[in-house]
Design an enzyme around this catalytic site. Structure first.
Site, PDB file in Angstrom:
ATOM      1  N   HIS A   1     -46.987 -93.068  -0.772  1.00 40.30           N
ATOM      2  CA  HIS A   1     -47.065 -92.384   1.109  1.00 40.30           C
ATOM      3  C   HIS A   1     -48.264 -92.837   1.701  1.00 40.30           C
ATOM      4  O   HIS A   1     -49.250 -93.142   0.996  1.00 40.30           O
ATOM      5  CB  HIS A   1     -47.498 -90.906   0.675  1.00 40.30           C
ATOM      6  N   SER A   2     -47.840 -93.624   2.405  1.00 43.31           N
ATOM      7  CA  SER A   2     -49.240 -94.133   3.599  1.00 43.31           C
ATOM      8  C   SER A   2     -49.175 -95.972   2.648  1.00 43.31           C
ATOM      9  O   SER A   2     -48.978 -96.338   1.855  1.00 43.31           O
ATOM     10  CB  SER A   2     -49.487 -93.584   3.882  1.00 43.31           C
ATOM     11  N   MET A   3     -50.663 -95.806   2.912  1.00 47.92           N
ATOM     12  CA  MET A   3     -51.285 -96.864   1.918  1.00 47.92           C
ATOM     13  C   MET A   3     -51.286 -96.759   0.827  1.00 47.92           C
ATOM     14  O   MET A   3     -51.494 -97.605  -0.100  1.00 47.92           O
ATOM     15  CB  MET A   3     -53.237 -97.085   2.422  1.00 47.92           C
TER      16      MET A   3
ATOM     17  N   SER B   1     -45.786 -96.922   4.856  1.00 40.43           N
ATOM     18  CA  SER B   1     -46.892 -97.559   4.282  1.00 40.43           C
ATOM     19  C   SER B   1     -46.653 -99.059   4.876  1.00 40.43           C
ATOM     20  O   SER B   1     -45.706 -99.843   5.203  1.00 40.43           O
ATOM     21  CB  SER B   1     -45.800 -98.108   3.014  1.00 40.43           C
TER      22      SER B   1
END
Length: 833
Positions: free
Chosen positions: A129-131, A158
């Protein structure tokens, strides 16, 4: 039933040097505690949290997979999760590298756990998730990655292409290294270590205000045979934009992710990509398997609305079909089906010979939102469409698509009348910018087909169905956007179902939101460029006294603002030319290189990151706005120093360190002890950003102290030091994110030692420069000083958006020169005396 988190205590420093910093958990939905020792037996999926994310975020998806497994059976999934102590990975490149290294160590240990338990498991699926998605891709490029241990990566919101914050030079290097590794591998088909890798990237769309959804695209990094980029509002049964954090718990999306996780198990690359396209693409997808139909009793379809087909086989050429046959809501892989049992199958066939059809591939259902939870399945093909109807049950509409091309005026918009067919495809060839949002109004038509709008563009899988609310839909598409590789032509298309008049106008408020999302960092770098330009005006004002920042800003606005706006438009146009970009990259410090797979992609990472008219229009607007920000920050800093000056006694007289003092003895002043201590701490413990912040605070106090002295002869120096104070205060904004990472490390890990940014050269000149300001020396202007100020201003202008961290180094370089000029003036005066 609850979710239990069991720490994997066997992953110690023996297996990873970062085991004391990070940890690994097994996550399981169970009415009991997980028995120890942990003995996993299912298919491993490892969750990688993002910036300030928690390992507990995997709970929702884990629980959904358990529900589907209990309902439909299949392989059990073991969810593991990494605990990064909610580190700010989006702000610090070294943190990204540490997390990626630990991720590989965790993968190796998980596989060893399965081997110890007698299970033949060779790879782990990653869910980031995300980074965390960036960390997952970065881990593949590190030396401690064992090939084949990861074959499938799911990433949610991401930023794969562009770092969300460019305040750290290391994070820029990490992104370049990661994307160059992936691009170069897929470019070399004979030596591709990623040949068995598939990647899915999902963006939340406009509702994600943390990461611009344009940054999630994998198109220029991973070929379509191995990767898919899509948006949540394009996914069947999701159909909505999703907030950044909600990507992990939105019910509609997590169900589709769980379905995909359970269906990609033990599949090859083609099989996994087929699952991705069927579940997530939002566009018409076909099966990879081909079949032939021989001697079929087939009837040509007739164009027309609201018709019923009896049981049998039908075919058409270059036609489009709509049907109220729905799709089993519990599965994404069923055919068009009615609750009464009637079944409709659709195939796209490559060729037809008599009653035989060759090279037929099944067309999977494409769903669009409907009223009262009804679902319309829609199929279209550019070849032969073959239909297999089991029984006549409900209506089917078959017709050709009407094609229209429309012009558009940004002031008045455009109005188009649709034709009397199932749908009208309206293209807007000049609408290619993803920065502009629109409002589309659809009047009531005369068709029996329910009205809705399909919006699509040629860039990634940006296809979505919009149901009008009071006849209006909001349209924002991901066309040509700044700093992201894009196709030269990616215009907006609207396919209107149900007839009626269509009116499209610019959504100005929505467009302003798009600009802010893409240019947040520009509103730091561009004011920096203007501040250095104003500093240059102060040195060349032609007056006996050094002008104040307010006076020089007024001169800049009256004399040079219009010229700056016109120059900004010209620069925006020039940076759109590939030859100019190549030259500017050649002289860029530091030099950055990118490796592109597809030459049809264009990337502009300079100034506004735009080509064409949009950049020339936005440049003057941003210049005026940034000038206003300079005025605002000037007044804030001047107000703060004026307030502090009241804290000093007016009777205090400044020490009279004359300019005739020995410069060697100046260096031995007691304040150099403070500089020496800070320098040692930077080398051993602190990031240099902390030293810069301390120097700025000291300068604020020094400026306030000198302002309490109203002596006319000191006014020039007060003006000079006030300008330096504003410059350093603004530069502190660039340093704040890395400083936040260090503070978070102290709070969470109880450690003051920082893993990077101990370069003394990056801060020592600034410390000495601030210390030297206490001697009240104004360096004389020179051609080199002017060139250096001009270069620093232009560097902020051209490269500041993508290399905001260089703004600090630009000031440090300027401080070095001004310090040398200050002592040169002392030596020169001493020599003549």
């Amino acid at each position: 039933m609850w979710v239990a988190y069991s720490p994997i205590e066997g992953l110690t420093t023996e297996h990873s040097r970062l085991a004391e910093k990070y940890s690994l958990y097994l996550v399981k939905s169970t009415p009991y505690d997980i028995p120890l020792p942990v003995r996993p037996s299912g298919v491993p999926v490892l969750f990688v949290p993002g910036n300030a994310g928690s390992y507990r975020q995997i709970r929702s998806i884990s629980d959904t997979c358990r529900e589907l497994n209990e309902q439909y059976g299949g392989s059990e999934i073991d969810f593991f999760a990494l605990d990064f102590n909610e580190a700010y990975s989006a702000l610090h490149g070294r943190t990204l590298l540490d997390q990626a290294e630990y991720l590989n160590d965790a993968i190796n240990y998980i596989l060893q756990m399965y081997r110890d338990n007698g299970k033949d498991v060779s790879s782990v699926m990653l869910l980031g998730h995300s980074m965390g998605g960036v960390v997952s891709r970065l881990a593949i490029s590190l030396d401690n990655y064992k090939p084949g241990t990861v074959t499938t990566i799911f990433t949610l919101a991401s930023p794969h292409l562009v770092p969300p914050a460019t305040f750290d030079g290391d994070i820029q290097k990490v992104y370049n290294r990661m994307n160059d590794f992936w691009r170069s591998n897929y470019a070399d088909s004979d030596n591709n270590s990623l040949s068995d890798m598939t990647v899915l990237s999902i963006a939340g769309g406009k509702r994600d205000t943390m990461v611009p959804s344009d940054y999630i695209s994998l198109d220029s990094v991973v070929p379509s045979s191995h990767g898919l980029s899509t948006f949540s509002n394009s996914i069947n049964r999701v159909w909505t934009g999703i907030d950044h954090d909600a990507m992990m718990w939105c019910h509609q999306l997590r169900r589709q992710i769980a379905i995909a996780l359970m269906n990609v198990i033990d599949r090859d690359v083609n099989g996994r990509m087929e699952v991705f396209r069927k579940v997530f693409s939002g566009t018409q997808t076909l099966s990879d398997a081909e079949e032939d139909f021989e001697d079929v009793e087939v009837t040509p379809v007739k164009h027309g609305l609201h018709q019923k087909l009896e049981s049998g086989w039908y075919y058409g050429e270059n036609v489009q079909v709509m049907t109220t046959h729905t799709v089993n809501q519990e599965s994404a892989f069923e055919s068009y089906e009615m609750s009464s049992g009637s079944l409709l199958r659709a195939f796209e066939c490559r060729s037809k010979s008599g009653s035989s059809f060759k090279g037929c591939r099944k067309i999977f259902p494409l769903l669009v939102p409907g009223s009262n939870d009804a679902v319309i399945a829609f199929a279209e093909t550019e070849h032969y469409l073959l239909l297999d109807v089991s029984s006549s049950s409900d209506w089917i509409s078959i017709d050709q698509v009407s094609q229209k091309s429309a012009s558009f005026d940004f002031v008045t918009g455009a109005t188009i009348s649709t034709s009397n067919t199932i749908s009208t495809d309206i293209s807007f060839p000049k609408l290619t910018s993803g920065l502009v949002s629109y409002k589309v109004s659809v009047s009531k038509g005369v068709q029996l087909v329910r009205q809705y709008v399909q919006q699509n563009s040629s860039r990634v899988y940006d296809s979505k169905y919009l149901v009008p609310h009071n006849g209006v839909v909001d349209v924002s598409f991901h066309g040509d956007v700044p700093f992201v590789p894009y196709f030269q032509s990616s215009p907006l298309h609207l396919q209107v179902f149900g007839g009626g008049h269509v009116t499209i106008r610019v959504d100005w408020i929505g467009s302003l939101g798009n600009l802010f999302m893409r240019y947040r960092i520009l509103f730091i770098s561009l004011p920096s460029a203007i501040l250095y330009a104003i500093f240059l005006v102060q040195f060349h004002a032609g007056t006996a006294r050094f002008l104040s920042l307010r006076q020089s800003t007024s001169i800049f606005i009256n004399r040079y603002l219009l010229t700056s706006c016109l120059a900004g438009s010209g620069i925006a146009y020039l940076t759109g030319l590939s030859q100019v970009r190549d030259f500017l990259h050649l002289i860029q410090i530091p030099i950055t290189k990118t490796f592109a797979v597809d030459p049809s992609y264009t990337k502009n990472d300079l100034f506004l990151g735009l080509s064409g008219v949009s950049g020339t229009v936005l440049a003057p607007i941003f210049t005026v706005f940034s000038t206003g920000m300079v005025v605002l920050i000037t007044e804030l800093v001047m107000g703060l120093t004026s307030l502090l000056s009241f804290c000093f006694k007016s009777t205090t007289t400044a020490q009279s360190e004359s300019e005739s003092g020995d410069p060697i003895s100046d260096l031995l002043h007691k304040r150099t002890v403070f500089v020496a201590v800070i320098s040692v701490l930077v080398l051993l413990f602190f990031p240099y950003q902390l030293a810069f912040t301390l120097a700025t605070v000291a300068l604020l106090v020094m400026t306030a102290y000198f302002k309490s002295n109203k002596a006319p002869q000191e006014q020039s120096f007060n003006n000079y030091i006030s300008t330096i104070c504003v410059l350093m205060t603004w530069t502190c904004i660039i340093n704040a994110p890395v400083l936040a990472v260090w503070i978070q490390g102290i709070v969470v890990q109880r450690s003051m030692t920082f893993s990077s940014h101990h370069n003394l050269v990056s801060i020592l000149p600034t410390l000495l420069f601030v210390e030297n300001l206490s001697f009240r020396r104004i360096p004389s202007g020179s051609s080199i000083t002017s060139l250096l100020l001009a270069y620093t201003s232009l560097h902020c202008l051209f490269y500041g958006m993508m290399q905001a961290f260089m703004i600090h180094h630009g000031f440090n370089l300027l401080a070095t020169w001004l310090l040398c000029m200050s002592y040169k003036k002392v030596f020169f005066k001493s020599k003549h005396e």
